[in-house]
Design a protein around this motif. Structure first.
Motif, PDB file in Angstrom:
ATOM      1  N   TRP A   1      11.042  -3.054   2.753  1.00 14.33           N
ATOM      2  CA  TRP A   1      11.272  -2.319   3.778  1.00 14.33           C
ATOM      3  C   TRP A   1      12.763  -1.034   3.856  1.00 14.33           C
ATOM      4  O   TRP A   1      12.925   0.132   4.622  1.00 14.33           O
ATOM      5  CB  TRP A   1      11.687  -2.832   4.899  1.00 14.33           C
TER       6      TRP A   1
ATOM      7  N   ASP B   1       8.525  -1.999  11.444  1.00 14.85           N
ATOM      8  CA  ASP B   1       7.573  -2.051  12.876  1.00 14.85           C
ATOM      9  C   ASP B   1       8.859  -2.662  13.641  1.00 14.85           C
ATOM     10  O   ASP B   1       9.109  -2.818  13.721  1.00 14.85           O
ATOM     11  CB  ASP B   1       6.378  -3.462  12.942  1.00 14.85           C
TER      12      ASP B   1
ATOM     13  N   HIS C   1       5.184  -7.928   5.035  1.00 19.50           N
ATOM     14  CA  HIS C   1       4.972  -7.858   6.511  1.00 19.50           C
ATOM     15  C   HIS C   1       3.748  -8.110   7.382  1.00 19.50           C
ATOM     16  O   HIS C   1       3.243  -7.414   8.362  1.00 19.50           O
ATOM     17  CB  HIS C   1       4.336  -5.645   5.919  1.00 19.50           C
TER      18      HIS C   1
ATOM     19  N   ARG D   1      -7.860  -4.691  15.904  1.00 17.53           N
ATOM     20  CA  ARG D   1      -6.159  -4.062  16.202  1.00 17.53           C
ATOM     21  C   ARG D   1      -5.978  -3.106  17.347  1.00 17.53           C
ATOM     22  O   ARG D   1      -5.475  -2.402  17.701  1.00 17.53           O
ATOM     23  CB  ARG D   1      -5.976  -3.363  14.904  1.00 17.53           C
TER      24      ARG D   1
ATOM     25  N   LYS E   1       0.963   6.534  13.312  1.00 22.60           N
ATOM     26  CA  LYS E   1       0.087   5.993  12.577  1.00 22.60           C
ATOM     27  C   LYS E   1      -1.069   5.603  13.418  1.00 22.60           C
ATOM     28  O   LYS E   1      -1.880   5.570  13.806  1.00 22.60           O
ATOM     29  CB  LYS E   1       0.459   4.704  11.534  1.00 22.60           C
ATOM     30  N   HIS E   2      -2.363   5.903  12.459  1.00 23.99           N
ATOM     31  CA  HIS E   2      -2.781   5.622  11.020  1.00 23.99           C
ATOM     32  C   HIS E   2      -3.536   6.552  10.504  1.00 23.99           C
ATOM     33  O   HIS E   2      -4.703   6.372  10.735  1.00 23.99           O
ATOM     34  CB  HIS E   2      -3.365   3.983  10.556  1.00 23.99           C
TER      35      HIS E   2
ATOM     36  N   ARG F   1     -10.359  -2.441   5.393  1.00 23.98           N
ATOM     37  CA  ARG F   1      -9.888  -2.043   6.081  1.00 23.98           C
ATOM     38  C   ARG F   1      -9.073  -0.849   4.865  1.00 23.98           C
ATOM     39  O   ARG F   1      -9.262   0.058   4.883  1.00 23.98           O
ATOM     40  CB  ARG F   1      -8.846  -1.517   7.431  1.00 23.98           C
TER      41      ARG F   1
ATOM     42  N   TYR G   1      -5.094   3.325   5.325  1.00 20.30           N
ATOM     43  CA  TYR G   1      -5.981   2.220   4.078  1.00 20.30           C
ATOM     44  C   TYR G   1      -6.960   3.245   3.436  1.00 20.30           C
ATOM     45  O   TYR G   1      -7.137   3.345   2.524  1.00 20.30           O
ATOM     46  CB  TYR G   1      -5.600   0.874   4.137  1.00 20.30           C
TER      47      TYR G   1
ATOM     48  N   ASP H   1       0.997   3.579   4.420  1.00 18.82           N
ATOM     49  CA  ASP H   1       0.324   2.385   5.135  1.00 18.82           C
ATOM     50  C   ASP H   1       0.686   1.436   3.558  1.00 18.82           C
ATOM     51  O   ASP H   1       0.961   2.058   2.543  1.00 18.82           O
ATOM     52  CB  ASP H   1      -0.766   1.817   5.004  1.00 18.82           C
TER      53      ASP H   1
ATOM     54  N   SER I   1       1.621  -6.900  11.773  1.00 16.59           N
ATOM     55  CA  SER I   1       2.420  -6.641  11.618  1.00 16.59           C
ATOM     56  C   SER I   1       3.608  -5.831  12.446  1.00 16.59           C
ATOM     57  O   SER I   1       4.501  -5.820  12.445  1.00 16.59           O
ATOM     58  CB  SER I   1       2.492  -5.253  10.751  1.00 16.59           C
TER      59      SER I   1
ATOM     60  N   GLU J   1      -4.390  -7.728  13.813  1.00 19.28           N
ATOM     61  CA  GLU J   1      -5.042  -6.753  12.707  1.00 19.28           C
ATOM     62  C   GLU J   1      -5.867  -7.597  11.589  1.00 19.28           C
ATOM     63  O   GLU J   1      -4.859  -8.735  11.182  1.00 19.28           O
ATOM     64  CB  GLU J   1      -3.256  -6.582  11.424  1.00 19.28           C
TER      65      GLU J   1
HETATM   66  C1  BGC Z   1       0.280  -1.793   8.800  1.00 15.95           C
HETATM   67  C2  BGC Z   1       1.503  -1.427   9.774  1.00 15.95           C
HETATM   68  C3  BGC Z   1       2.092  -1.767   9.382  1.00 15.95           C
HETATM   69  C4  BGC Z   1       2.107  -1.717   7.751  1.00 15.95           C
HETATM   70  C5  BGC Z   1       4.218  -2.649   8.015  1.00 15.95           C
HETATM   71  C6  BGC Z   1       0.199  -2.169   7.766  1.00 15.95           C
HETATM   72  O1  BGC Z   1       0.007  -3.589   7.050  1.00 15.95           O
HETATM   73  O2  BGC Z   1      -0.955  -1.421   8.809  1.00 15.95           O
HETATM   74  O3  BGC Z   1       0.745  -0.967  10.774  1.00 15.95           O
HETATM   75  O4  BGC Z   1       3.391  -0.882   9.585  1.00 15.95           O
HETATM   76  O5  BGC Z   1       1.567  -2.702   7.710  1.00 15.95           O
HETATM   77  O6  BGC Z   1       4.332  -3.878   8.082  1.00 15.95           O
END
Ligand code: BGC
Length: 762
Positions: free
Chosen positions: A24, A41, A55, A116, A149-150, A160, A196, A228, A348, A421
């Motif tokens: 982070w 996040d 994450h 998502r 994002k994204h 993805r 991604y 990302d 996330s 996600e």
């Molecule tokens: C997600 C992002 C997220 C990042 C950090 C990724 O897998 O697609 O939206 O901000 O992880 O957690």
């Protein structure tokens, strides 16, 4: 202003700054005053992991207020409340010394199956853009950055990290990039997060067209682009394309690749300098925020979460004014979601809430002993499931409770495991066990209200049989209380759908082109995404885009529309609350040119506003349609073009409930389409310079063609048909035809003169 000096950094130090220190945080270079900053996040609350970091939401994070995810708060259509929530998230981030909150997510809901979708606002780019900008403004008002994002065309979770979203230029610009453009231009997010996936075969993390030509050159973005988490494929190509910061850490591997590439002469050091300057700028901005002192006002933020959730609930149906409930009615609350709320999605964005309100408790706080409860069914993995009672036992108990009540309120929804996600849904149906329970309850008590908890849209096969339906989406930690507020009428519902509720998933425009195969997903529906498709095809839907009811009623006066000097359309009308309760109405403006040279949806949302009106109050409402939002992307000249002519402006309560229509005349953009030998006679004749000359030169020939006794005319039904046929005839092919008295050279000269800038065409 924090003092930072980046000018004497070594190449190694500079390269090191362009990737994370861990999950982070960015790296520091202490001797140059460059500190490490944290990005975390997002988007609907703060997910700052306390101990172990990952994450995927596995390690727990510090308690934070869980505000309604985008699917909920988007239904408010209300930038004001979204901005306030953003500011509250900014405050929580500042207290935790987080520099950037990773959000908002504004990808288009192309398919209801995207796992998502709960993290995204809408199937429409204006809704996504306006609400996304509000969120950015709110967070950044606290000196905390955001990450839009994204970016871009990440509209599914299946594959993805590898799939190529294959999108034609018009839908790409007009649907998938339009919202991003709006947020970048209106709200200047500190960072943008690349997605991604690949876009038309190129990884977005190394696409110079996307990350530099479009984002920076066209839109003027001057912030930082972050990957990302794990999106980097080729770091050297990425930094050259405009990807400044790789997250998370790469263990120094990719930093070394950058150093090696500079030493080998395959990457200019100035490219790294540019990325570093943006990273340093981010660190500086973060350092400029005054230190925030806690503690977090948990109660105040919970109250805001409740207000926002109340603003987000959509009343889909309310026959016979079954709602609101009265505190003296006997109410049977049925369904596990009333006690085990689903209030956010997985992945996330998973927030560790400061507390969670269950609807049953909140309803009992008003209705007391008149509120009975039965679980009705077991949600996989929930407490009721663990209690070990059979489906029949649960159903019988629910039927008995419903039969003894004045009104049954059945809480249905998607089990958490069905949407997240990382994967997509396979269908949009509620679980069988819930539908069967509802049927049994309806039989026992037709005065039944359904309350839905779901992050992605669900099919509502019971919509005709149930008198009242409340779509409560995922509403964050105070959602249970907000639902009670709406059910008992202390809050008058005002949310509206930002996505269509289709009859069947098969009706959805992406069906057949979702989620693609062998590394490619073809956006075959083109421009006709969401309501644009259902309207163009005249398909029935269960509830249309923009739909939502209130406990009061609103009357729309006749609208007026005028075009300003800048070319915007200003719409004005009176809206009256004709009922006896205070309420809010979301007024929508849809626009379409009466005639167009290009494909258009029957109507497209271009402006909206949420208006609070006391009972009986009339207010004059003004909405502005921006001229740039009338434009289509012209692939011939690679730019936006506003077509001149008449535009229909529909003022509506939903995409299928138009209350007032006006027409305006819009001046077209001046644009010269280069003429060639293959330009059609129609195009050449329409050209202001070439047109009159060509008509003069060919007039005789064309007249002869359409003359009644010509051989050509004998094969066509009439002159008009002949003109239409000739309009698409390439001019170069006519040269040498009997009766055509111009040479190849003359036509070439004419085209060159026209292209060299005769007066422009409209
Ligand atoms: C997600 C992002 C997220 C990042 C950090 C990724 O897998 O697609 O939206 O901000 O992880 O957690």
């Amino acid at each position: 202003m924090t003092e930072i000096s980046a000018s004497d950094l070594t190449l190694e130090e500079k390269a090191s700054l362009t990737s994370g220190a861990d999950f982070w945080t960015t790296k520091a270079v202490e001797r140059a005053g460059i500190r490490s900053v944290m990005m975390t996040d997002g988007p609907h609350g703060l997910r700052k992991q306390a101990g172990g970091t990952d994450h995927l939401g596995l390690a727990s994070s510090v308690p934070a207020t869980c505000f309604p995810p985008a699917v909920g708060i988007g239904s408010s259509w209300d930038p004001e409340i979204i901005e306030r929530v953003g500011a509250a998230i900014g405050v929580e981030a500042a207290i935790e010394d987080v520099a950037v909150v990773l959000g908002p997510g504004i990808n288009i809901k192309r398919s209801p199956l995207c796992g998502r979708n709960f993290e995204y606002f809408s199937e429409d780019p204006i809704v996504s853009g306006v609400l996304g900008a509000a969120s950015v403004r709110g967070v950044q008002s606290q000196g905390v950055g955001t990450s839009l994002k994204h970016f871009a065309a990440n509209n599914q979770e299946f594959d993805r990290m590898r799939v190529s979203s294959d999108v034609d230029p018009r839908p790409l610009r007009e649907i998938y990039l339009r919202g991003f453009e709006r947020v970048v231009k209106d709200a200047a997010p500190w960072t943008v997060m690349c997605s991604y996936n690949k876009l038309n075969g190129v990884w977005t993390s190394e696409d110079p067209w996307l990350l530099t030509s479009v984002l920076r050159d066209d839109w003027g973005f001057d912030g930082l682009v972050v990957s990302d988490w794990g999106a980097v494929n080729d770091r050297v190509a990425g930094v050259a394309a405009g990807l400044d910061l790789e997250m998370p850490a790469s263990g120094g591997r990719t930093d070394k690749q950058l150093v090696d590439a500079v030493r080998a002469g395959t990457l200019a050091e100035s490219v790294i300098d540019t990325a570093v300057a943006r990273i340093v700028d981010l660190v500086r901005k973060a350092g400029d925020r005054p230190a925030a002192t806690g503690p977090l006002d948990v109660e105040a933020h919970h109250a805001l979460a409740r207000e926002a959730a109340g603003r987000s609930i959509v009343l889909l149906k309310n026959d016979g004014a079954l709602l609101p409930l009265s505190p003296t009615q006997k109410v049977a609350v049925i369904g596990a979601f009333a006690t085990e709320p689903r209030f956010q999605g997985a992945g996330s964005s998973l927030i560790n809430p400061t507390r969670v309100d269950a609807a049953l408790d909140a309803l009992r706080a008003v209705g007391g002993d008149d509120v009975s409860h039965a679980a009705g069914f077991a949600v996989d993995g929930g407490a009721v499931a663990a209690s070990g009672r059979s489906t029949e036992e649960l159903r019988e108990e629910a039927v008995a409770v419903a039969a003894a009540a004045d009104v049954a309120v059945v809480f249905l929804g998607l089990p958490a495991a069905e949407e997240s996600e990382g994967f997509d849904r396979e269908h949009i149906d509620l679980p069988e066990v819930q539908l069967a329970l509802l049927d049994a309850v309806l039989e026992a008590n037709p005065r039944t209200v359904v309350v839905l908890s779901n992050g992605g849209v669900v099919a509502l096969p019971f919509a005709d049989r149930v008198p009242a339906i409340v779509e409560s989406w995922l509403l964050g930690q105070a959602g249970g209380s907000a639902v009670a507020d709406v059910l008992y009428g202390t809050v008058n519902p005002s949310g509206k759908l930002t996505e269509t509720v289709p009859v069947r998933v098969e009706d959805n425009p992406s069906f057949g082109n979702f989620p693609g195969e062998f590394g490619h997903v073809r956006y075959g529906e083109g421009l006709l995404v969401g309501y644009r498709w259902y309207d163009a095809k005249g398909l029935a839907v269960t509830y249309p885009f923009g739909h939502g009811l209130s406990y009061t009623t609103f009357e729309y006066g006749a609208a007026t529309a005028e075009v300003t000097e800048a070319g915007d359309i200003v719409v004005r009308l009176d809206v009256t609350n004709t009922g006896d309760r205070d309420g809010r109405e979301i007024v929508q403006v849809y626009v379409a040119p009466t005639r167009s040279h290009v494909q258009r949806a029957p109507r497209e949302l271009k402006a909206f506003t949420s208006v609070a009106l006391a009972a009986g109050e009339t207010r004059s409402v003004e909405l502005v349609v921006r001229r740039e939002d009338l434009a289509y992307w012209d692939v011939r000249v690679d730019r936006w073009i506003v077509e001149g002519g008449e535009y229909a402006v529909d003022i509506a309560a939903s995409s299928r409930d138009i209350r007032s229509s006006v027409a305006v005349q819009v001046d077209g953009d001046k644009v010269l389409i280069p003429l060639t030998m293959n330009s059609s006679i129609g195009d050449v004749v329409a050209h202001p310079v070439a047109g009159p000359i060509v008509l003069g030169a060919l007039g005789g020939f064309l007249g002869e063609l359409s003359g009644a006794d010509s051989s050509a005319a004998s094969m066509m039904p009439n002159d008009e048909a002949m003109e239409k046929m000739m309009a698409s005839f390439p001019i170069g092919r006519l040269i040498g035809f009997p009766g055509v008295d111009v040479s190849h050279e003359q036509v070439e000269q004419l085209l060159a003169a026209a292209n060299a800038g005769g007066p422009a065409a409209g």
